[in-house]
Motif scaffolding. Structure first.
Motif, PDB file in Angstrom:
ATOM      1  N   GLY A  44      -7.079 -31.162 -31.344  1.00  0.00           N
ATOM      2  CA  GLY A  44      -6.693 -30.532 -32.592  1.00  0.00           C
ATOM      3  C   GLY A  44      -5.771 -31.431 -33.391  1.00  0.00           C
ATOM      4  N   GLY A  45      -6.074 -31.642 -34.657  1.00  0.00           N
ATOM      5  CA  GLY A  45      -5.300 -32.530 -35.515  1.00  0.00           C
ATOM      6  C   GLY A  45      -5.847 -33.933 -35.606  1.00  0.00           C
ATOM      7  N   PRO A  72      -8.456 -28.044 -28.206  1.00  0.00           N
ATOM      8  CA  PRO A  72      -7.372 -27.640 -29.114  1.00  0.00           C
ATOM      9  C   PRO A  72      -6.134 -28.489 -28.884  1.00  0.00           C
ATOM     10  CG  PRO A  72      -7.591 -26.073 -27.320  1.00  0.00           C
ATOM     11  CD  PRO A  72      -8.739 -27.033 -27.183  1.00  0.00           C
ATOM     12  N   ASP A  75      -0.312 -28.283 -31.782  1.00  0.00           N
ATOM     13  CA  ASP A  75       0.129 -27.704 -33.044  1.00  0.00           C
ATOM     14  C   ASP A  75      -1.011 -27.139 -33.883  1.00  0.00           C
ATOM     15  OD1 ASP A  75       2.805 -28.450 -32.514  1.00  0.00           O
ATOM     16  OD2 ASP A  75       2.367 -30.481 -33.205  1.00  0.00           O
ATOM     17  N   THR A  76      -2.243 -27.619 -33.673  1.00  0.00           N
ATOM     18  CA  THR A  76      -3.382 -27.127 -34.434  1.00  0.00           C
ATOM     19  C   THR A  76      -4.627 -27.203 -33.567  1.00  0.00           C
ATOM     20  OG1 THR A  76      -4.743 -27.455 -36.415  1.00  0.00           O
ATOM     21  CG2 THR A  76      -3.819 -29.412 -35.406  1.00  0.00           C
ATOM     22  N   VAL A  78      -7.763 -27.464 -34.998  1.00  0.00           N
ATOM     23  CA  VAL A  78      -8.860 -28.022 -35.794  1.00  0.00           C
ATOM     24  C   VAL A  78      -8.854 -29.544 -35.733  1.00  0.00           C
ATOM     25  CG1 VAL A  78      -9.909 -28.171 -38.078  1.00  0.00           C
ATOM     26  CG2 VAL A  78      -8.808 -26.041 -37.345  1.00  0.00           C
ATOM     27  N   SER A  79      -9.999 -30.122 -35.388  1.00  0.00           N
ATOM     28  CA  SER A  79     -10.217 -31.563 -35.473  1.00  0.00           C
ATOM     29  C   SER A  79     -11.341 -31.816 -36.466  1.00  0.00           C
ATOM     30  CB  SER A  79     -10.566 -32.156 -34.109  1.00  0.00           C
ATOM     31  OG  SER A  79     -11.692 -31.508 -33.537  1.00  0.00           O
TER      32      SER A  79
END
Length: 220
Positions: A44-45, A72, A75-76, A78-79
């Motif tokens: 994520g990120g 995941p 902190d986030t 979304v990748s």
């Protein structure tokens, strides 16, 4: 982490590979490159930016040594990945890597842009599985934008898994097998209700299959 990978194929020489981050390429034949993960990505990120260029008259085959797993982050969840393909006059690209697996809780967004010369050849395959064993709460979105010279060839978006407009834990698809082929003069074809190949107005075809699980490939 940000990953940047560039592969440029030119007639008469090995493809040039430049890589920074969690993805690299290795020559496995005169016109063949295998993608190799060098770090755990995408998390994520993470952002992936991959460019593959096949110059006029060249041929390139791209495979991968293993599946890609989107996880995941702290902190986030979304990748993102942006794939850019440029296939020049009289060139040929055969792109068929191992699947992308989106782990539970992760969301992976992919934008693929393709520029292909009218006399070039292309097979572009993408396979996605949302969730490992016992998981179904990941999400994936893919945008496929293709241009044939100066003419639009394809505009396509598909979403799978959590957060998609058609999500249904009981029956919604969790996998995709997609293949863009140019040129392709075969007529439209439909197998099951979730499996179809459609001709494109400017030439070529797009085949898609959605289901709960990807089919296992049969050797040979």
């Amino acid at each position: 982490m940000r990953t940047e990978l560039s592969i440029v194929a030119t007639p008469g020489r090995l493809p040039r590979i430049d890589a920074v981050g969690g993805l690299a390429g290795r020559h496995t034949g005169p016109d063949t490159v295998h993608l190799i993960g060098t770090a755990a990505t995408p998390l994520g990120g993470d952002e992936l930016d991959i460019t593959i260029v096949v110059r006029a008259g060249a041929r390139l085959v791209v495979r991968s040594v293993a599946a890609t797993i989107a996880l995941p982050g702290t902190d986030t969840v979304v990748s993102t990945a942006h794939w850019r393909f440029d296939i020049g006059e009289g060139a040929e690209l055969d792109f068929d890597p191992e699947p992308t697996i989106v782990a539970g809780g992760a969301h992976h967004h992919v934008v693929t842009t393709v520029q292909i010369a009218p006399d070039a050849r292309l097979r572009l395959r993408e396979r996605v599985q949302v969730g490992r064993s016992g998981e179904d709460d990941g999400g994936w979105r893919g945008d496929l934008l293709a241009e044939l010279g100066a003419v639009p060839l394809l505009r396509h978006r598909l979403q799978l898994g959590a957060g998609s407009s058609t999500d249904d834990r009981l029956s919604a698809a969790r996998s995709l097998d997609s293949e863009l082929v140019y040129p392709d003069h075969r007529p439209a074809w439909s197998g099951t209700v979730d499996e179809v190949r459609l001709p494109l107005a400017a030439g070529g075809s797009l085949a898609t299959r959605t289901s709960s699980r990807l089919r296992a490939l049969v050797p040979g």
